[in-house]
Enzyme design. Structure first.
Site, PDB file in Angstrom:
ATOM      1  N   SER C  65       0.763  -1.364   0.170  1.00  0.00           N
ATOM      2  CA  SER C  65       0.177  -0.174   0.115  1.00  0.00           C
ATOM      3  C   SER C  65       0.721   1.330   0.000  1.00  0.00           C
ATOM      4  O   SER C  65       0.184   2.540  -0.264  1.00  0.00           O
ATOM      5  CB  SER C  65      -0.849   0.004   1.437  1.00  0.00           C
ATOM      6  OG  SER C  65      -1.987  -0.938   1.034  1.00  0.00           O
ATOM      7  N   LYS C  68       0.614   3.637  -2.923  1.00  0.00           N
ATOM      8  CA  LYS C  68      -0.418   4.755  -3.054  1.00  0.00           C
ATOM      9  C   LYS C  68       0.117   5.875  -3.077  1.00  0.00           C
ATOM     10  O   LYS C  68      -0.569   6.925  -3.943  1.00  0.00           O
ATOM     11  CB  LYS C  68      -1.580   4.322  -1.918  1.00  0.00           C
ATOM     12  CG  LYS C  68      -2.130   3.048  -2.171  1.00  0.00           C
ATOM     13  CD  LYS C  68      -3.276   2.698  -0.875  1.00  0.00           C
ATOM     14  CE  LYS C  68      -3.995   1.658  -1.204  1.00  0.00           C
ATOM     15  NZ  LYS C  68      -3.721   0.436  -0.964  1.00  0.00           N
ATOM     16  N   TYR C 194      -1.619  -1.100 -10.951  1.00  0.00           N
ATOM     17  CA  TYR C 194      -1.633  -1.216  -9.491  1.00  0.00           C
ATOM     18  C   TYR C 194      -0.956  -2.389  -9.023  1.00  0.00           C
ATOM     19  O   TYR C 194      -0.307  -2.376  -7.989  1.00  0.00           O
ATOM     20  CB  TYR C 194      -3.386  -1.067  -8.826  1.00  0.00           C
ATOM     21  CG  TYR C 194      -3.471  -1.262  -7.430  1.00  0.00           C
ATOM     22  CD1 TYR C 194      -3.191  -0.162  -6.734  1.00  0.00           C
ATOM     23  CD2 TYR C 194      -3.770  -2.278  -7.006  1.00  0.00           C
ATOM     24  CE1 TYR C 194      -3.395  -0.461  -5.195  1.00  0.00           C
ATOM     25  CE2 TYR C 194      -4.077  -2.514  -5.567  1.00  0.00           C
ATOM     26  CZ  TYR C 194      -3.873  -1.397  -4.527  1.00  0.00           C
ATOM     27  OH  TYR C 194      -3.877  -1.538  -3.364  1.00  0.00           O
ATOM     28  N   TYR C 246      -4.335   3.205   7.553  1.00  0.00           N
ATOM     29  CA  TYR C 246      -5.327   2.248   7.470  1.00  0.00           C
ATOM     30  C   TYR C 246      -6.491   2.893   8.610  1.00  0.00           C
ATOM     31  O   TYR C 246      -6.605   4.181   8.834  1.00  0.00           O
ATOM     32  CB  TYR C 246      -5.260   0.978   7.800  1.00  0.00           C
ATOM     33  CG  TYR C 246      -4.174   0.203   6.717  1.00  0.00           C
ATOM     34  CD1 TYR C 246      -4.580   0.143   5.386  1.00  0.00           C
ATOM     35  CD2 TYR C 246      -2.875  -0.240   7.254  1.00  0.00           C
ATOM     36  CE1 TYR C 246      -3.725  -0.299   4.731  1.00  0.00           C
ATOM     37  CE2 TYR C 246      -2.210  -0.565   6.075  1.00  0.00           C
ATOM     38  CZ  TYR C 246      -2.743  -0.821   4.884  1.00  0.00           C
ATOM     39  OH  TYR C 246      -1.943  -1.436   3.985  1.00  0.00           O
ATOM     40  N   VAL C 264       0.987  -3.619   4.008  1.00  0.00           N
ATOM     41  CA  VAL C 264       0.500  -4.916   4.833  1.00  0.00           C
ATOM     42  C   VAL C 264       2.027  -5.775   4.842  1.00  0.00           C
ATOM     43  O   VAL C 264       1.889  -6.711   5.445  1.00  0.00           O
ATOM     44  CB  VAL C 264      -0.315  -5.880   4.320  1.00  0.00           C
ATOM     45  CG1 VAL C 264      -1.966  -5.100   4.583  1.00  0.00           C
ATOM     46  CG2 VAL C 264      -0.365  -6.086   2.790  1.00  0.00           C
TER      47      VAL C 264
END
Lengths: 318, 318, 318, 318
Positions: C65, C68, C194, C246, C264
């Site tokens: 992540s 991002k 992605y 998160y 993660v």
């Protein structure tokens, strides 16, 4: 109680046709356009074999969600109640038929019932056959048998459109793969089968025959052979009663009172157990997805012919 | 089909009593405690006036959610279908019976149906009378009449506990006030009336009589007077069928197949139209709120006596 | 305030390593397994070019992540704020990072922000280039430049696993296609891009350099060239502050107090504007998805070095 | 960077006043009506004690949600971080400020954060004092001290309206009682205290002083006494940053970049740590609940005076 005649059905069609203007014809299904707005076909086949029909009862439109009934019947026959209802529930939901949230809320497990898109895709994974083609052919054979119509077939054009516009159903299918409802082997095939069955073209007579088969507890009219087990027929009808009319199912249970299943092409199949099957196609649908004119026809038929399961007329006394 | 006798009901009670151990007795209702865990009373009253009964059929426990049926019947009589269903819907929901979220999701409008707490509080606001006491007395009179039992009364102890532990229902009531479902004049009185009706004490015989009244289309057994209009009776039974058993209503429609309403004290009222009323009290409830032993009894009774509305036995043929 | 030295970082690593036992290493990423449970690498690069590092700072794990942040930076440069924030929001959400419900609740429109999976896939559709490969190469070049490390590359093995196990992200992508957030031309490519960017392998030094680039307002250390516009850097850091960790983002804003983004695989990039970049990899993550040991390290570093944006130490007085 | 003068603030007010027409004045607060639509008061108090002000800076309107900041400050002082954040979370939410669903979704536990209504009512239960009056007086004393204004008081008229129209907040309070967030002893008192604090009347100068107190890390300007612990001040400012502007908090973090809290009467308090406090009252609010003209003023002030915490100007370099 009104007498059931062709003239009576013609009057019902005439009275209900104007309700079509309250709805819209869906614009992404190739065989449907706004020219069908006020079309309405209503056919009743009674268990003693009589047919009463009026309006555009020759219109052939795609099955859409009515296919969910056929998928559930066959999955129950192929795998039995226990396995089917491990994969999909039997509880009504207040979510939309194409909702994905309920799959997430529900702890990432079973769809609520087989009458919503996710539930029907899950059900489609439980039709036996080695290829999608073979599984589809089994379904088509079954449908031809119970409607006594060998010409029923899938529209390639509708099927291609279902695939092309099918992003929402793809999302449902992959979401169920992500939560283990479907395996990675099952998800693509189940979705493809679902798209094919939705693309079968059918008219109000075929829908009435299908309803009649349900009303006759899984036998053809005049036939003795139990084509589908009576218990499975009861299960399907009970689920149609609580969940067959999208988010108006409760209202139809009150106002019409017998098992129904609708589709967004404006079709509705109805089963009055022990008495008749009803087939309706009226392409103008309301915001909930149900045929405007067709829904009105059902309310009138139920009232005039005393068709509700809860009506004294329709109840066998001690 | 099995023959209906007292011995048969005794066997059913014996067979089902062990299922109680799968559940728990709710601990915040004064008249109930764990000593009632394996209690089970089952009573059937047929439309020809016979009574069959076994188990703890003298247990008197509070009405709880079964009161929702009585509230809806009276509201329909007092204000008519149109006004009632402007305030509360008739669609099943997948939310919990005491959910508040659906009132917010639903754009801050009507509760989904009269069988969930919010819906029943809204329904309670539609019982005529100048004071809460007067409105309650009208309900009690009606209940005494249809159960032919003048001794039915409210437990003060249960009522006080309902008020004391009633924060969730207060929240539902004030939330509905905040969204305009209830006026600020209505909310406190509706909640108070709801708490009172929930605190009426009843046994399986009274529940069976109540079911019988529904099965007899709104007349007392042997009576000709239409105490409640037949259409309102049908409406209530249809809603019981789709929403009467909390989040197991769909499963009960499939597995039992006739109108039911349960309460968290373990009571269930059942109506087999044209045939009988069923009253059950088995205080051990499962996680969905339904009596464990009572639910099993219903499945057995439906199978043995062929009670499902969708069963050929129960369908009047042409 | 504690003095920043290698010895100090070593002490922090030693103190935090035991916190790993509170978490688990994710089991579906090929380059990670339970043998990495207690690994912890912590690297700080200050704006005057000093590097302080300890623990397993040579571990190369996949970006996950944290990608991002890079996707958002490049989309802002490629299309500008207005177009980016028509496709994706900038509001924090209380839903899970891989939630699909919020896309449905939100009226079928934009994902809440670019730090959740749906938002990052939408952001990925806004990276310029004629093919996925070309778009990916631009991202890789940019990342190599700001980390001053030409060896950074994608793991084919991780990428293959991302594709194979990617049903949830497929569902997100097709759902966005169904609601018009992505066109049918964009959805497959955006998802593929992605998956690729998530599969880039990186260590704590590279993460610290990346954080330093953010802290230096879009310039390399010692460089004068504005590689990314300062306004876009501020935008990305603000979104990291409200949504980067998160469903613990609010807690980290209170307890740590500067822009962070976690993945993660246990990586975290941190930016203390005007002072330093922080890179952490500790593969054992808690139930919210954040590195257990890494999170503890951030709390200690923020306290000891007074790093919160809201700390007087870190505020430029008038 | 623009120079801060009274003339400059006047220009800002002039430029922003027209934005009021995009919003509406709330109609259920007695001290507000549509005649205040284009009112706008902007006051800045710097940490060196200068005041810059323009527009309707004498308007006294009720505190509304800005009170949440004061409640949180005092609860943290009274009970400490651990106890406060057992009762209420510190995570941003995408739900509305008066949402009740999130209390149900969240497993019936803590409200997401102290800046939504449920969270603020929970926070209000943690203000010490033997009676509601005593607890309220402690809050009022504190507010008078930090704003250096002894005339600040509660509007009885607003308080009565809050109680009368407070069904939604009653629902929140009782719902929290039902899930154990509040005890039955706490719920009524917490709600009453909340209603009182919301009814305190304040103007833009007082809000600016309040912001200044936050910016000065819990001390009065020129004062040495730590009235509130610095850590608690940081906690409150961090939560304001992630959750202070209703469902536009993320957008304000990006576009304005420092801690803010708004109320539906159009007030906003802003804190630029180390530099200044900002007080704004512009009663026309948008659909998210934030002052239209006030929001625009903040964007302009942040840009012109380089106030974002993430701006190089506002960052203390090594």
């Amino acid at each position: 109680m009104v007498e059931l005649t062709n003239e009576y059905i013609e009057e019902v069609v005439k009275a209900c046709r104007p309700f079509a203007s309250r709805g819209k014809v869906i614009d992404h299904i190739p065989d449907l356009d706004q020219s069908h707005l006020t079309n309405l076909g209503v056919t009743i086949v009674t268990l003693d074999g009589e047919t009463y029909s009026a309006g555009e009862d020759q219109d052939n439109f795609s099955f859409q969600s009515i296919s969910k009934v056929i998928l559930l019947l066959m999955a129950l026959e192929d795998f039995g109640k226990d396995i089917v209802f491990q994969k999909v529930g039997m509880e009504p939901t207040d979510d939309l038929f194409n909702s994905i949230s309920n799959l997430e809320e529900y702890g990432g497990r079973r769809p609520y019932n087989p009458m919503i898109n996710s539930g029907a895709i899950a059900t489609a994974s439980l039709i036996k056959g080695t290829t999608v083609e073979e599984r589809f052919d089994r379904i088509l054979d079954f449908l031809r048998k119970i409607t006594e119509n060998d010409k029923i077939t899938m529209s390639e054009e509708v099927y291609n459109a279902e695939c092309k516009n099918g992003a929402r159903n793809k999302a449902l299918s992959y979401f169920m793969e992500s939560t283990g409802v479907l395996s990675s082997q099952e998800s693509d095939a189940a979705l493809d089968l679902y798209n094919r069955v939705n693309s079968i073209e059918i008219n109000s007579l075929a829908l009435a025959k299908m309803g009649c088969f349900l009303s006759n507890h899984g036998r053809l009219i005049g036939g003795k052979k139990q084509i589908i087990q009576a218990e499975n027929i009861r299960t399907v009808k009970a689920i149609m009663l609580t969940s067959g009319m999208y988010n108006e199912s409760g209202t139809y249970a009150v106002e019409v009172g017998f098992p129904l299943k609708s589709g967004v092409s404006g079709g509705i199949v109805g089963s009055v157990p022990g008495r008749m099957g009803i087939g309706i196609i009226g392409p103008a649908i309301n915001r909930k997805g149900n045929s405007c004119a067709g829904g009105e026809a059902l309310r009138i038929l139920s009232r005039d012919l005393e068709l509700s399961l809860l009506h004294d007329r329709n109840v066998r006394n001690l």
